[in-house]
Enzyme design. Structure first.
Site, PDB file in Angstrom:
ATOM      1  N   HIS A 244       0.778  -1.312  -0.079  1.00 23.77           N
ATOM      2  CA  HIS A 244       0.025   0.162   0.262  1.00 23.77           C
ATOM      3  C   HIS A 244       0.858   1.327  -0.005  1.00 23.77           C
ATOM      4  CE1 HIS A 244      -3.372  -2.647   1.184  1.00 23.77           C
ATOM      5  NE2 HIS A 244      -2.304  -3.290   1.965  1.00 23.77           N
TER       6      HIS A 244
ATOM      7  N   SER B 178      15.478  21.096 -16.359  1.00 19.71           N
ATOM      8  CA  SER B 178      14.388  21.897 -16.546  1.00 19.71           C
ATOM      9  C   SER B 178      14.458  23.203 -17.212  1.00 19.71           C
ATOM     10  CB  SER B 178      13.522  22.148 -15.227  1.00 19.71           C
ATOM     11  OG  SER B 178      12.646  23.247 -15.469  1.00 19.71           O
TER      12      SER B 178
ATOM     13  N   LYS C 282      16.471  21.521 -11.173  1.00 17.44           N
ATOM     14  CA  LYS C 282      16.109  20.184 -11.286  1.00 17.44           C
ATOM     15  C   LYS C 282      16.691  19.265 -12.137  1.00 17.44           C
ATOM     16  CE  LYS C 282      12.056  19.364 -10.991  1.00 17.44           C
ATOM     17  NZ  LYS C 282      10.593  18.886 -11.571  1.00 17.44           N
TER      18      LYS C 282
ATOM     19  N   GLU D 238      10.558   7.880 -16.934  1.00 18.53           N
ATOM     20  CA  GLU D 238       9.339   8.261 -17.415  1.00 18.53           C
ATOM     21  C   GLU D 238       8.885   7.807 -18.853  1.00 18.53           C
ATOM     22  OE1 GLU D 238       8.362  12.497 -15.403  1.00 18.53           O
ATOM     23  OE2 GLU D 238      10.440  12.308 -15.901  1.00 18.53           O
TER      24      GLU D 238
END
Ligand code: ARG
Length: 467
Positions: free
Chosen positions: A159, A280, A286, A293
């Protein structure tokens, strides 16, 4: 030749419209199959010659002509034309132009229906071999790393809540198991791909005395298809391939999701190498896990392609229908996606650094050894349900005091259960907890080291088999 120059134009009086040609053509994508198409034609022609259907000289002209066409295609000199619709008719028309009447005899006892099914089987057989080798490379990287991380403790989750401590090596070996089954699925699928449809012609077989076994042997097939109607219309070998591929991409997606999570500052379990991240354009601080991804995102294509193939087939009566021309692009796209993702995953693995201290700190939080304490009580004859209740109360007590379980005093422990002794502190440690799970499939460093060694041996044997 008929007025419009089509290989099938005999019974037609009006030429195709441009719109019809654009709609109907597949040469823009199925020319990818030129090698398979030529290999299939050479095998078919050789068999025709052996059966006395082609003269030796005719076969030689066909073989030489096709070899030249292959060179022309590979050097970019071949003039693909949509008016010849697909790869098969482009090559046949060019052959006839080159060698004359012998070229016109090549299609004896054959149809594009058994031809295209053969081409796709040859194509997928080769690609499946490449994909399997790619999976093995990824597994090698994972297993090598698992061996080195057999003693690295991290939280195991259910979970998405820290549940029990596990070792990072154990987690990586879970990935390896998923890929092991994927590999098996592709190998299994290959057996059903490797059957030769040639000789089934349009749908009903042929009256010519073909030697189907010979053609199949020439092309390295395991056997010939047993029913001509099925052979020209069956696309389940593609659906099966696409299903195995979609499943593998779902596995990749889940692994990539973990890499995204672990590399986020909130977890900070791993560092991905700069090579496989991007910055970024607006936020200078970043470092984004774009490659992970994309691996996650590309699973969407593989799933979509599977659904496209299933949908394509569901309403089709026997035998061949033109709908089947739509089978190629999803299969090609899945193959290309898989090959790229496998290469990227294998290249990315060595650049992942485990932040072992952070993993350990996270594993220590969240009372992750509470189950070990309950098991300890069970070994002292406390029924499991009672043990569960007692440990639940101890956790509540520790929470109230803002301490970890091992920071409670022996007096406090014994206040809840007289059966608890000094030795309880050993098992409340992370290392004690993982070390106790030393069975096949368990997370103990010893078990993981052994499992990693066995996995490495299996992979080595597999590579030796393939070679
Ligand atoms: N381009 C076609 C395909 O991909 C080849 C077979 C065409 N057969 C036919 N009867 N029109 O399926």
């Amino acid at each position: 030749m008929n007025e419009q120059n089509k290989l099938w134009g005999g019974r037609f009086s009006a030429a195709s419209s441009d719109l019809m040609e654009r709609f109907s053509q597949s040469v823009s994508f199925d020319r990818k199959l030129y090698r398979q198409d030529i290999a299939g034609s050479v095998a078919h022609a050789r068999m025709l010659e052996k059966q006395g259907i082609l003269a030796a000289a005719e076969f030689q002209q066909i073989e030489r002509g096709l070899a030249e066409l292959r060179d022309e295609i590979e050097s970019g000199r071949f003039d693909w034309s949509v008016s010849h619709e697909d790869v098969h008719m482009n090559i046949e028309a060019a052959l006839t132009k080159k060698v004359g009447d012998a070229g016109k005899k090549l299609h004896t006892g054959r149809s594009r229906n058994d031809q295209v099914a053969t081409d796709m089987r040859l194509y997928l057989r080769e690609e499946v071999d490449g994909i399997c080798a790619g999976i093995t490379r990824v597994q090698n990287e994972i297993v090598k790393r698992a061996g080195r991380e057999s003693g690295t403790v991290m939280p195991g989750f259910t979970h998405m809540q820290a549940a029990q401590p596990v070792t990072f090596g154990h987690h990586l070996l879970a990935w390896n198991e998923m890929l092991e089954r994927d590999h098996e699925r592709f190998r299994d699928c290959r057996r059903r791909i490797n059957v030769c449809p040639l000789g089934c012609a349009a749908l009903a077989g042929t009256g010519f005395p073909l030697d189907r076994e010979m053609t199949a042997r020439e092309l390295g097939f395991e056997g010939v298809s047993a029913n001509s109607l099925d052979a020209v219309s069956d696309r389940d070998f593609m659906m099966e391939f696409a299903a195995a591929a979609a499943m593998m991409m779902v596995h990749f997606s889940r692994m990539a999701e973990e890499l995204v999570l672990w590399s986020s500052p909130a977890f900070d379990f791993i560092e991905l190498s700069d090579e496989f991240c991007t910055g970024s354009s607006i936020m200078p601080q970043k470092k984004n896990p774009d490659v992970a991804e994309l691996l996650r995102g590309k699973s969407g294509r593989a799933i979509g392609n599977l659904v496209a193939l299933l949908t394509l087939m569901k309403g089709q009566p026997l035998a061949y229908n033109r709908d089947n021309q739509e089978d190629k692009e999803p299969v090609f796209d899945t193959v290309e996606t898989l090959k790229l993702c496998l290469a990227v995953f294998a290249a990315m693995m060595p650049g992942i650094t485990a932040k072992r201290e952070n993993m350990r700190t996270a594993a220590a939080a969240g009372f992750s050894t509470a189950t070990d304490l309950a098991d300890y009580l069970v070994r002292r004859q406390v029924p499991f349900r009672d043990a569960h209740e007692i440990v639940g109360k101890l956790v509540a007590c520790a929470l109230e005091q803002g301490v970890a379980l091992h920071e409670l005093s022996l007096g406090q422990f014994r206040g809840f259960c007289r059966d608890i002794g000094e030795d309880v502190y050993d098992l409340l440690t992370l290392d004690g907890s993982v070390a106790s799970r030393n069975h096949v499939g368990g997370t103990a460093p010893d078990s993981v080291r052994q499992a990693a060694e066995e996995a490495a041996l299996r992979l080595r044997a597999r590579t030796a088999d393939a070679g």
